[in-house]
Design a protein around this motif. Structure first.
Motif, mmCIF file in Angstrom:
data_model
loop_
_atom_site.group_PDB
_atom_site.id
_atom_site.type_symbol
_atom_site.label_atom_id
_atom_site.label_comp_id
_atom_site.label_asym_id
_atom_site.label_seq_id
_atom_site.Cartn_x
_atom_site.Cartn_y
_atom_site.Cartn_z
ATOM 1 N N ASN A 90 0.820 -1.217 0.000
ATOM 2 C CA ASN A 90 0.000 0.000 0.000
ATOM 3 C C ASN A 90 0.853 1.265 0.000
ATOM 4 N N ASN A 91 1.898 1.203 -0.825
ATOM 5 C CA ASN A 91 2.790 2.338 -1.053
ATOM 6 C C ASN A 91 3.630 2.720 0.164
ATOM 7 N N LYS A 92 3.842 1.746 1.067
ATOM 8 C CA LYS A 92 4.696 1.997 2.226
ATOM 9 C C LYS A 92 5.701 0.852 2.365
ATOM 10 N N LEU A 93 6.865 1.161 2.916
ATOM 11 C CA LEU A 93 7.823 0.122 3.290
ATOM 12 C C LEU A 93 7.370 -0.434 4.635
ATOM 13 N N ILE A 94 7.023 -1.723 4.675
ATOM 14 C CA ILE A 94 6.449 -2.267 5.912
ATOM 15 C C ILE A 94 7.402 -3.203 6.653
ATOM 16 N N TRP A 95 8.432 -3.710 5.978
ATOM 17 C CA TRP A 95 9.384 -4.597 6.661
ATOM 18 C C TRP A 95 10.660 -4.680 5.832
ATOM 19 N N SER A 96 11.782 -4.733 6.512
ATOM 20 C CA SER A 96 13.067 -4.946 5.829
ATOM 21 C C SER A 96 14.042 -5.543 6.828
ATOM 22 N N ASN A 97 15.013 -6.266 6.318
ATOM 23 C CA ASN A 97 16.058 -6.791 7.173
ATOM 24 C C ASN A 97 17.268 -7.169 6.328
ATOM 25 N N VAL A 98 18.393 -7.317 6.984
ATOM 26 C CA VAL A 98 19.645 -7.656 6.314
ATOM 27 C C VAL A 98 20.494 -8.460 7.289
ATOM 28 N N MET A 99 21.325 -9.319 6.731
ATOM 29 C CA MET A 99 22.137 -10.199 7.564
ATOM 30 C C MET A 99 23.399 -10.579 6.798
ATOM 31 N N GLY A 100 24.526 -10.607 7.481
ATOM 32 C CA GLY A 100 25.754 -11.076 6.858
ATOM 33 C C GLY A 100 26.767 -9.990 6.599
ATOM 34 N N TYR A 101 27.696 -10.287 5.686
ATOM 35 C CA TYR A 101 28.868 -9.448 5.453
ATOM 36 C C TYR A 101 28.796 -8.699 4.126
ATOM 37 N N GLN A 102 28.949 -7.398 4.210
ATOM 38 C CA GLN A 102 29.145 -6.575 3.021
ATOM 39 C C GLN A 102 30.553 -6.783 2.481
ATOM 40 N N ASP A 103 31.502 -6.993 3.396
ATOM 41 C CA ASP A 103 32.909 -7.184 3.045
ATOM 42 C C ASP A 103 33.489 -8.177 4.047
ATOM 43 N N ILE A 104 33.713 -9.402 3.600
ATOM 44 C CA ILE A 104 34.178 -10.448 4.515
ATOM 45 C C ILE A 104 35.565 -10.135 5.055
ATOM 46 N N GLU A 105 36.475 -9.773 4.158
ATOM 47 C CA GLU A 105 37.877 -9.585 4.548
ATOM 48 C C GLU A 105 38.035 -8.530 5.638
ATOM 49 N N ASN A 106 37.227 -7.480 5.548
ATOM 50 C CA ASN A 106 37.325 -6.398 6.527
ATOM 51 C C ASN A 106 36.278 -6.490 7.628
ATOM 52 N N ASN A 107 35.592 -7.634 7.684
ATOM 53 C CA ASN A 107 34.610 -7.896 8.739
ATOM 54 C C ASN A 107 33.540 -6.804 8.810
ATOM 55 N N THR A 108 33.146 -6.286 7.646
ATOM 56 C CA THR A 108 32.134 -5.234 7.583
ATOM 57 C C THR A 108 30.766 -5.864 7.387
ATOM 58 N N LYS A 109 29.888 -5.636 8.336
ATOM 59 C CA LYS A 109 28.543 -6.198 8.242
ATOM 60 C C LYS A 109 27.694 -5.390 7.244
ATOM 61 N N ALA A 110 26.805 -6.074 6.579
ATOM 62 C CA ALA A 110 25.893 -5.407 5.662
ATOM 63 C C ALA A 110 24.865 -4.601 6.447
ATOM 64 N N SER A 111 24.416 -3.502 5.853
ATOM 65 C CA SER A 111 23.375 -2.667 6.448
ATOM 66 C C SER A 111 22.228 -2.537 5.466
ATOM 67 N N VAL A 300 12.065 -1.667 -3.722
ATOM 68 C CA VAL A 300 10.679 -1.713 -3.245
ATOM 69 C C VAL A 300 10.018 -0.342 -3.401
ATOM 70 N N THR A 301 10.776 0.728 -3.188
ATOM 71 C CA THR A 301 10.235 2.066 -3.402
ATOM 72 C C THR A 301 9.825 2.249 -4.866
ATOM 73 N N VAL A 302 10.659 1.738 -5.787
ATOM 74 C CA VAL A 302 10.312 1.773 -7.209
ATOM 75 C C VAL A 302 9.057 0.947 -7.466
ATOM 76 N N GLY A 303 9.008 -0.273 -6.894
ATOM 77 C CA GLY A 303 7.849 -1.137 -7.075
ATOM 78 C C GLY A 303 6.580 -0.527 -6.526
ATOM 79 N N ASN A 304 6.660 0.076 -5.332
ATOM 80 C CA ASN A 304 5.501 0.741 -4.739
ATOM 81 C C ASN A 304 4.990 1.865 -5.637
ATOM 82 N N ALA A 305 5.925 2.671 -6.129
ATOM 83 C CA ALA A 305 5.554 3.802 -6.983
ATOM 84 C C ALA A 305 4.895 3.321 -8.268
ATOM 85 N N PHE A 306 5.390 2.213 -8.802
ATOM 86 C CA PHE A 306 4.852 1.656 -10.042
ATOM 87 C C PHE A 306 3.418 1.181 -9.829
#
Length: 409
Positions: A90-111, A300-306
Motif C-alpha cells: 500500500n505504497n509503504k515500506l512495511i518490513w526490511s532486514n539484512v544479515m551477513g557481510y558486506q565485506d568479509i575480509e574487513n569484517n564489515t557487516k551489511a546494512s 521496493v520504493t520503485v515497485g511501490n511507486a509503479f
C-alpha cells in the motif's frame, strides 16, 4: 659429415628458440584471453562461521517477528555472505532486514543501505524511465531507432522501441570478441559513452527479422538507452537521476569503476563453504539492462511507486506490463512486456496459486536479485544477495515472505 652435423645443430637450436619465443608470447596471451578461468582455481578462503550472525533488525509485531525468523532460515539456506530483503505494501515500506557481510575480509557487516549489483532487474528500473518518456510524448512504442540514434547501422535503424524493450528485435546477446578476456560477459573495459557501448554489436547481423521471434539480450537495453538519450536530450544516467531516482527519493546508481558507490558490497562466488571475490568486470556497456546498483528498499520504493501510479499514470503502467505479441499474433515465450515479465503463479504454490506477479530477476557476477510485484495485494518484494547464483532460486523465498504479509491484510 661435420658440416651436416653443424647444420643440424644450428637448425635444432633455431627450432628451440622459435618454440621458446612462441611460448613466451602465447602463454601470457592465453592467460589474458581466458583469465576468468585461469584465476578461478585460486584464491579461495573459508567462509566465516555463520552462528555468530544475527539479522540487523529485531521487530516487535507478531508478523514481522515471524518474518525475521523466516529471514534467518533463508539466509542459512542460501549460503550467501549477505542477504537483504524489503517488503512494501500500500505504497509503504512495511518490513526490511539484512544479515551477513558486506565485506568479509574487513569484517564489515551489511546494512540496509548496502548496495548490490541488481543485474537484469535494471531492465525493470529502466522501464520506469521509458514510461516517463511515453507519458511526456517524447517516445512511443513504435518509435524507431533511426529517429533518435544517428549512429545506429542500417539493420538496427528500423527496430522499434517496443521491439528493443521486449527482446523481439533480433539483436544478439553476449558472445566472444577480440578482447581481453575473450568473453564479452567478463568485459572490463570502461565505456565513456552509450555510443561506444553500442559499437560492440552495431555492425552485427540480426538473428531474425525484428518482431518475428524472441531472443533475450541485454544489448537491447544498451541500444534502448541510446534512444532514451536522443528522446530526452540528456545522457542516460542524468535522465534516470533527474526523471526517476530523484522524484522517487531512491539511491539507485549506475555502476562506475571510478568513484565507486558508497556502501557498495563486495561480490563473491561461493563453493564448498569457501568464498572468493569474483572476477573484476566493468558494467559501463550495459547500465540500462544490467548495470544498476541498489538496495532492496530502493527497489521496493520503485515497485511501490509503479503499483500506486506515483510517477506514471495508470494507463502507462498497464501498457508497460502487457506481454508483447510477435508479428504472428502469438505472445512471446517468456510473457515479456516492457522491462517486466507478467505471469500467473503456478497452482502448486499453496496460498498464492493463480496470483498475478509482475517481476524481473537479475544475475550479475557476485550478486543475485529479484524484484516481484503482487498487484492484487498492492505489494512489492525485493531480495538481494552478494553471491553469484540464479534469480529463479529466490522465488520460493519471495513467496514464503509474501504469504506472511498477505495474511496481515
Amino acid at each position: 659429415m661435420t658440416v651436416h652435423l653443424i647444420s643440424n645443430f644450428k637448425f635444432n637450436k633455431m627450432k628451440k628458440i622459435l618454440i621458446i619465443s612462441a611460448l613466451v608470447i602465447l602463454l601470457p596471451l592465453s592467460f589474458y584471453l581466458f583469465q576468468p578461468i585461469a584465476v578461478y582455481t585460486t584464491g579461495w578462503s573459508q567462509l566465516p562461521n555463520k552462528n555468530t550472525l544475527e539479522p540487523l533488525k529485531v521487530h516487535q509485531d507478531s508478523i514481522s517477528k515471524k518474518a525475521d525468523s523466516l529471514f534467518r532460515d533463508i539466509f542459512n539456506n542460501l549460503k550467501a555472505p549477505a542477504f537483504s530483503v524489503a517488503v512494501g505494501k500500500n505504497n509503504k515500506l512495511i518490513w526490511s532486514n539484512v544479515m551477513g557481510y558486506q565485506d568479509i575480509e574487513n569484517n564489515t557487516k551489511a546494512s540496509l543501505d548496502t548496495k548490490f549489483r541488481i543485474g537484469s532487474t535494471s531492465k525493470a528500473v529502466t522501464s520506469i524511465g521509458l514510461g516517463v518518456l511515453l507519458q511526456n510524448g517524447k517516445l512511443d512504442f513504435d518509435s524507431k531507432v533511426n529517429q533518435f540514434v544517428p549512429y545506429a547501422n542500417t539493420d538496427l535503424s528500423e527496430v522499434t522501441m517496443k521491439q528493443l524493450a521486449s527482446h523481439t528485435s533480433g539483436i544478439r546477446n553476449y558472445g566472444t570478441c577480440f578482447c581481453f578476456p575473450i568473453w564479452e560477459y567478463y568485459n572490463n573495459e570502461e565505456y565513456a559513452t552509450v555510443e561506444e557501448s553500442v559499437s560492440i554489436f552495431n555492425d552485427d547481423e540480426l538473428l531474425f527479422p525484428s518482431g518475428t521471434d524472441f531472443s533475450y539480450s541485454t544489448y537491447n537495453y544498451t541500444l534502448l538507452s541510446a534512444m532514451i538519450e536522443g528522446a530526452a536530450q540528456k545522457e542516460f544516467r542524468d535522465f534516470m537521476q533527474v526523471s526517476v531516482f530523484d522524484p522517487l527519493g531512491v539511491n539507485i546508481e549506475a555502476e562506475k569503476e571510478m568513484n565507486p558507490s558508497k556502501h557498495l558490497s563486495k561480490f563473491y562466488d561461493i563453493e564448498n563453504k569457501k568464498y572468493k571475490e569474483v572476477y573484476k568486470v566493468n558494467n559501463s556497456n550495459k547500465w540500462a539492462g544490467g548495470g544498476f546498483l541498489a538496495s532492496p528498499t530502493d527497489l521496493v520504493t520503485v515497485g511501490n511507486a509503479f503499483l500506486n501510479h506515483t510517477l506514471l499514470r495508470k494507463e502507462i503502467m498497464h501498457a508497460l506490463i502487457q506481454p508483447t505479441a510477435l508479428k504472428n499474433g502469438q505472445i512471446n515465450k517468456q510473457n515479456y512486456a516492457i522491462g517486466w515479465r507478467n505471469d500467473i503463479i503456478e497452482s502448486k504454490i499453496e496460498g498464492l496459486s493463480g496470483t498475478q506477479i509482475i517481476h524481473h530477476g537479475g544475475t550479475a557476477l557476485g550478486s543475485t536479485s529479484l524484484l516481484i510485484l503482487f498487484p492484487e495485494y498492492n505489494m512489492s518484494i525485493s531480495l538481494l544477495m552478494n553471491r553469484s547464483g540464479s534469480s529463479s532460486d529466490l522465488f520460493k523465498y519471495a513467496y514464503d515472505i509474501a504469504k506472511l504479509f498477505i495474511s496481515k491484510s
